[in-house]
Scaffold this motif. Structure first.
Motif, PDB file in Angstrom:
ATOM      1  N   ARG A   1      99.586  50.989 115.741  1.00  0.00           N
ATOM      2  CA  ARG A   1      99.509  49.876 114.783  1.00  0.00           C
ATOM      3  C   ARG A   1      98.224  49.954 113.962  1.00  0.00           C
ATOM      4  O   ARG A   1      98.229  49.673 112.768  1.00  0.00           O
TER       5      ARG A   1
ATOM      6  N   VAL B   1     102.315  44.425 108.733  1.00  0.00           N
ATOM      7  CA  VAL B   1     101.492  43.857 109.801  1.00  0.00           C
ATOM      8  C   VAL B   1     101.091  42.447 109.382  1.00  0.00           C
ATOM      9  O   VAL B   1     100.552  42.252 108.302  1.00  0.00           O
TER      10      VAL B   1
ATOM     11  N   GLU C   1      98.276  39.559 113.468  1.00  0.00           N
ATOM     12  CA  GLU C   1      98.110  40.859 114.122  1.00  0.00           C
ATOM     13  C   GLU C   1      96.923  41.626 113.541  1.00  0.00           C
ATOM     14  O   GLU C   1      96.188  42.297 114.271  1.00  0.00           O
TER      15      GLU C   1
END
Length: 105
Positions: free
Chosen positions: A45, A75, A79
């Motif tokens: 990520r 995203v 987050e």
């Protein structure tokens, strides 16, 4: 001006720790900067955001705003703050080896 030591090589940075030359960026450089910023391990990520930041920089000459980052990277804002605490756009830009995004203080 400062320097970042990565694998025995000295890499020039500005006064805030951003790379002077994007060409000096490598994944190893990113990992060293991330650790300095308090991020021990870069996950998939993190890399998604870093790659998006670099793509925007290559296309537009600067990193995206936090708004564009959340709208187009996939995203969420929440987050982003979990991945890059205390200033996700600035921190992600630094790790991505690009200049501080316009509008970030």
């Amino acid at each position: 001006m400062g320097n970042l030591l990565v694998g025995g090589k000295s890499i020039p940075t500005d006064d805030e720790g951003y790379l002077v030359n994007f060409a000096d960026w490598t994944k190893e450089v990113a990992e060293v900067i991330a650790k300095e910023e308090g991020i021990e391990n870069l996950t998939d990520r993190h890399w998604l955001v870093i790659e998006f930041m670099q793509k925007e920089f290559k296309e537009h000459g600067s990193g995206p705003s936090i708004r564009k980052l959340t709208k187009e990277s996939g995203v969420s804002t929440k987050e982003l703050y979990e991945l890059f605490p205390k200033g996700p756009a600035k921190k992600a830009a630094k790790i991505a080896g690009i200049k501080k995004p316009v509008g970030c203080v």
